[in-house]
Structure formats: structure tokens, C-alpha cells
Design a protein around this motif. Sequence first.
Motif, short mmCIF file in Angstrom:
data_model
loop_
_atom_site.label_atom_id
_atom_site.label_comp_id
_atom_site.label_asym_id
_atom_site.label_seq_id
_atom_site.Cartn_x
_atom_site.Cartn_y
_atom_site.Cartn_z
N SER A 1 6.25 -9.27 3.61
CA SER A 1 7.03 -8.46 3.21
C SER A 1 8.45 -8.75 3.79
O SER A 1 8.86 -9.76 4.69
N GLY A 2 9.66 -8.41 3.20
CA GLY A 2 11.03 -8.60 3.29
C GLY A 2 11.34 -9.84 2.73
O GLY A 2 10.74 -10.52 1.77
N ARG A 3 12.54 -10.74 3.14
CA ARG A 3 13.04 -11.81 2.65
C ARG A 3 12.14 -12.93 2.75
O ARG A 3 11.66 -13.25 3.69
N THR A 4 12.20 -14.04 1.92
CA THR A 4 11.58 -15.13 2.12
C THR A 4 12.64 -16.19 2.87
O THR A 4 13.66 -15.81 3.21
N PRO A 5 12.11 -17.07 3.60
CA PRO A 5 12.86 -17.92 4.70
C PRO A 5 14.03 -18.65 4.11
O PRO A 5 14.96 -18.99 4.71
N SER A 6 13.97 -19.21 2.58
CA SER A 6 15.01 -20.06 2.27
C SER A 6 16.02 -19.14 1.36
O SER A 6 15.89 -18.05 1.01
N PRO B 1 12.56 -13.26 -3.46
CA PRO B 1 13.12 -11.74 -3.33
C PRO B 1 13.52 -11.42 -1.70
O PRO B 1 12.95 -12.03 -0.75
N THR B 2 14.30 -10.18 -1.68
CA THR B 2 14.22 -9.71 -0.57
C THR B 2 13.53 -8.74 -0.11
O THR B 2 13.26 -8.20 1.59
N HIS C 1 8.42 -5.49 -4.91
CA HIS C 1 9.04 -4.80 -6.19
C HIS C 1 9.53 -3.14 -5.78
O HIS C 1 10.39 -2.63 -6.21
N SER C 2 8.49 -2.55 -4.87
CA SER C 2 8.92 -1.18 -4.53
C SER C 2 9.92 -0.93 -3.54
O SER C 2 10.54 0.00 -3.28
N GLY C 3 10.32 -1.98 -2.80
CA GLY C 3 11.14 -2.05 -1.75
C GLY C 3 10.55 -1.64 -0.40
O GLY C 3 11.31 -1.44 0.54
N ARG C 4 9.18 -1.44 -0.23
CA ARG C 4 8.52 -0.88 0.86
C ARG C 4 7.28 -1.55 1.37
O ARG C 4 6.59 -0.81 1.90
N GLY C 5 6.81 -2.61 0.80
CA GLY C 5 5.56 -3.08 0.94
C GLY C 5 5.27 -4.62 0.93
O GLY C 5 6.41 -5.21 1.51
N ALA C 6 4.41 -5.20 0.57
CA ALA C 6 4.49 -6.63 0.83
C ALA C 6 4.11 -7.23 -0.91
O ALA C 6 3.74 -6.53 -1.64
#
Length: 150
Positions: free
Chosen positions: A18-23, A28-29, A32-37
Motif C-alpha cells: 500500500s502506498g508508494r513503491t520504493p523507486s 503508483p503512489t 486504484h481506490s486510493g485507500r487499500g493495497a
Amino acid sequence: MCGWIQDRSDQMDWTRRSGRTPSGYTGPTTDHSGRGAYVYMEASGQFNKIARLISPAMPGGQTYCLSVWYHMYGAHIGYLRFLIGQNGRIVGGLKNYIRGNRGNAWRQFRVSVAVPVRGNFNLLIEGKTGDGYQSDISIDNLSLKTSNKC
């Protein structure tokens, strides 16, 4: 993505995040919904590698609707494709490949899949990283349902 498993014969795994990928400049940041994984392939140090997810066994000889949201952002993106497996072997695939950089946005892929095999089959989702670290591929909100219309 309940019931889906990692393919043990591929070269890397899909990772839940969930959240941004490390690179930077890839991935994505949020989901798709903005609140899950979501699940993704982390390309750093994993160039030109394949990862597959395998669906639970489903009855063949039917038509299914496949819907998935994908995020393919970065200068080195490889591809995402969908295969049909039976008894541990790949026996077919959809002609639809998603290749290359699609921009920093979630996009929906939806297609009807007429499964010609008899007996049970598995759908495989295969991603391949590109030749650099900016090739993270992410998927979210996957659905595979029996339906004549998609």
C-alpha cells in the motif's frame, strides 16, 4: 485476489503493498481506490524477470469476464499478459499484451475470455520487468467471473 498464488517456476514474485513503491519515477503512489493495497513487481535489481500469479482452478468450456486495473509507469516497462494453464502447463493465452510505459495512472483492462479447454483451468497473470529499475508493474481490483458479456 483471494485464492491466487505465486507461480514457483517463475523468476520473481508479486509483492503486496500500500502506498508508494520504493523507486522513483515508476510505480503508483496508492492503490486504484486510493485507500487499500495492490500487488506489484519491484524491478530494482530484477531486470528482465518474469513473475506470475495463478488463479484458483475454474471450470473450462465457459466464457469469463476478466477485469483488472493496472499501473505501468516508467522508462523501462516490460509487459503484462494473460495466459491459460491446465495441469501445470500453459496451454494458451489472450492475444492482448499490455506493453511499455502507460503513464502515471491506473488503467482498466477488461476482456471476455472464451476458455476452450475441458476440465479445470487456471488463469495466469504474467508480468515482465524491463531492462532498468523504472519498470515496476502493479495490478489491483482483479475480477474473473462467468459472464457472456464483459
